[in-house]
Design an enzyme around this catalytic site. Structure first.
Site, mmCIF file in Angstrom:
data_model
loop_
_atom_site.group_PDB
_atom_site.id
_atom_site.type_symbol
_atom_site.label_atom_id
_atom_site.label_comp_id
_atom_site.label_asym_id
_atom_site.label_seq_id
_atom_site.Cartn_x
_atom_site.Cartn_y
_atom_site.Cartn_z
ATOM 1 N N SER A 1 42.105 27.604 48.028
ATOM 2 C CA SER A 1 43.116 27.904 48.839
ATOM 3 C C SER A 1 42.936 28.636 50.172
ATOM 4 C CB SER A 1 44.292 28.726 48.106
ATOM 5 O OG SER A 1 43.480 30.162 47.675
ATOM 6 N N SER B 1 38.785 29.567 45.035
ATOM 7 C CA SER B 1 39.620 29.629 46.435
ATOM 8 C C SER B 1 38.658 29.952 47.668
ATOM 9 C CB SER B 1 40.751 29.868 46.204
ATOM 10 O OG SER B 1 41.726 29.318 45.615
ATOM 11 N N LYS C 1 43.495 35.808 55.149
ATOM 12 C CA LYS C 1 44.176 34.795 54.726
ATOM 13 C C LYS C 1 45.628 35.321 54.529
ATOM 14 C CE LYS C 1 43.913 31.897 50.329
ATOM 15 N NZ LYS C 1 43.286 31.940 48.968
#
Length: 473
Positions: free
Chosen positions: A157, A181, A82
């Site tokens: 996220s 997330s 990420k």
């Protein structure tokens, strides 16, 4: 093997093929590089990808095998990181325009361990600005689309990570989870997302070492793959004084059929949030699978209250106060989300009394959960109140107008960020128009093996990995 066989193989299967020499790392790298180049323009799952580096790294992995060197547990298996997680020498912008030009000086622990295990790094996946909400869009990188429904949210996220896995652009993806997330995009994209117990995976997600709501976690298509990645990244590290010893052979443990379990099913975790009727129906039917597996399942909810207040004033606003002095946020309107600016500036109005009361509520929630779980081994619930909704919306249409409601008022994930317990989202089924729905399974602190094993048993009873989004390559 043809390209489709490689792209959709489980990470565990791909690793065995690579170690046996039935397929080379370069062959695998070429398949995934081709798919990323073909599909990422539709998805925007990756925000950093360098084909030449991926192929060069794969060639070196093949050379190591040819020299007879010891091969790591992920030898040649592709993975993504990420973009909010540091990878040395790559952009470290937090998806924020004001931070363009910042580069990571060293690897975060999880990134280092994935590479040291022989994994093949593919690139950085998309995330919203500073990871502040459960979608994936930013002024810097733009939106990630859901592979099952274009122009719909992939969640966040860790939305780019989940979309990459769902679309066959990576068998393993790393995500971070501060309020859900990892599990939010897992639910919306139809993949597995696991938030471990506090301390299992070392984290340097924030410079504050007091943050106990932040976790790294795997996003994968199967529970076995999540367990494989979990095994690689767990264990103590001096960068995180809360990190714990690794659990032995978790990947093997999850293959053991759980003993007869006592399971609670909660339709809304006591939040009072509106649940989309289709989501509620799909998850309730999924919970019935545990009865078929021999578990005792009853409807029950921990006697906690004011969870949203505890999260907002005790965790979320104080957490984003750490960004307050990083920029002149008011001057960046139009280049940074207004909701993020409001969140960061909300810390100026939060009093010590507000924080103290919220912290007490958080402690009360822990006590309520611990007492409740004396009668149960697992707690089931929907992961979210909604399936994927259009990217034009910040949240489901029924959620209230305040920033607090828009960020938290459709999530059933954040209670397990205020608490140190493990929680996993697994695909439970689909809405009538084909959008994935997630089932959340949570357990007591440090019962990660039980949560994973139960998720695998559910996966076996209700297999989902054969489902693939219809995307043209």
């Amino acid at each position: 093997m043809n390209a489709d066989d490689i792209a959709w193989a489980q990470a565990t299967e791909l690793r065995d093929l690579l170690v046996a020499g039935d397929v080379s790392a370069v062959e695998v790298a070429t398949v995934f590089a081709d798919r990323i180049e073909a599909l990422n323009p539709q998805l925007n799952a990756y925000v950093y990808f360098d084909r030449s580096t991926v192929l060069a790294d794969a060639a070196e992995l093949d050379a190591r095998r040819g020299r007879g060197e010891d091969l790591g547990p992920l030898h040649g298996v592709p993975y993504s990181i990420k973009c909010l997680t540091d990878v040395a020498g790559l952009p470290a912008t937090l998806s924020l325009k004001p931070f363009v030009g910042r580069m990571a000086e060293r690897d975060e622990v999880v990134a280092h361990r994935m590479r040291e295990a022989g994994g093949l790094f593919l690139g950085l996946t998309n995330a919203p600005e500073a990871g502040y909400y459960g979608g994936t869009n930013s002024h810097l990188y733009g939106p990630t689309h859901n592979p099952w429904a274009h122009d719909h949210t992939a969640g966040g996220s860790s939305g780019g990570a989940a979309a990459a896995v769902a679309a066959g652009l990576s068998p393993l993806s790393q995500g971070t989870d501060g309020g859900g997330s990892v599990r939010i995009p897992a639910s919306l994209c139809g993949v597995v997302g696991f938030k471990p117990s506090l301390g299992r995976i070392p984290q340097r997600i924030t410079l504050s070492r007091s943050a106990t709501n932040l976790f790294h976690g795997p996003l994968t298509r199967t529970v076995d793959d999540a367990a494989l990645m979990y095994d690689v990244v767990t264990g103590p590290d001096s960068s995180d004084f809360l990190s714990l010893p690794a659990e032995p052979a978790i990947a093997s443990a999850v293959r053991q059929t759980p003993e007869r379990l006592r399971i609670a099913y909660s339709p809304d975790l006591g939040t009072g949030y509106h649940i989309d009727p289709e989501v509620a129906s799909v998850v309730r039917a999924a919970a019935e699978a545990f009865s078929e597996l021999g578990a005792s399942v009853v409807e029950a909810t921990p006697p906690w209250h004011d969870l949203e207040k505890a999260m907002w004033e005790g965790v979320w606003v104080p957490g984003y106060a750490g960004l307050r002095d990083a920029a002149d946020w008011r001057s960046f309107r139009g280049e940074v989300d207004d909701n993020l600016i409001e969140l960061v500036l909300a810390s100026e109005k939060l009093t010590e009394v507000d924080f103290g009361r919220a912290d007490v509520l958080r402690g009360m929630a822990y006590d309520a959960f611990e007492t409740f779980m004396q009668d149960f081994d697992l707690l089931l619930s929907p992961t979210l109140t909604s399936a994927a909704f259009p990217l034009s919306q910040f949240a489901p249409s029924w959620v209230g107008p305040s920033v607090r409601e828009q960020i938290l008022g459709w999530l059933l994930t954040y209670p397990f960020n205020m608490l140190p317990m493990p929680a996993i989202s697994v695909p439970a089924g689909f809405t009538s128009d084909g959008r994935p729905v997630g089932l959340q399974i949570a357990g007591r602190h440090l019962t990660d093996a039980t949560v994973l094993a139960s998720a695998r048993a559910f996966e076996t009873a209700r297999p989902w990995q054969q489902n693939r989004p219809q995307m043209a390559v």
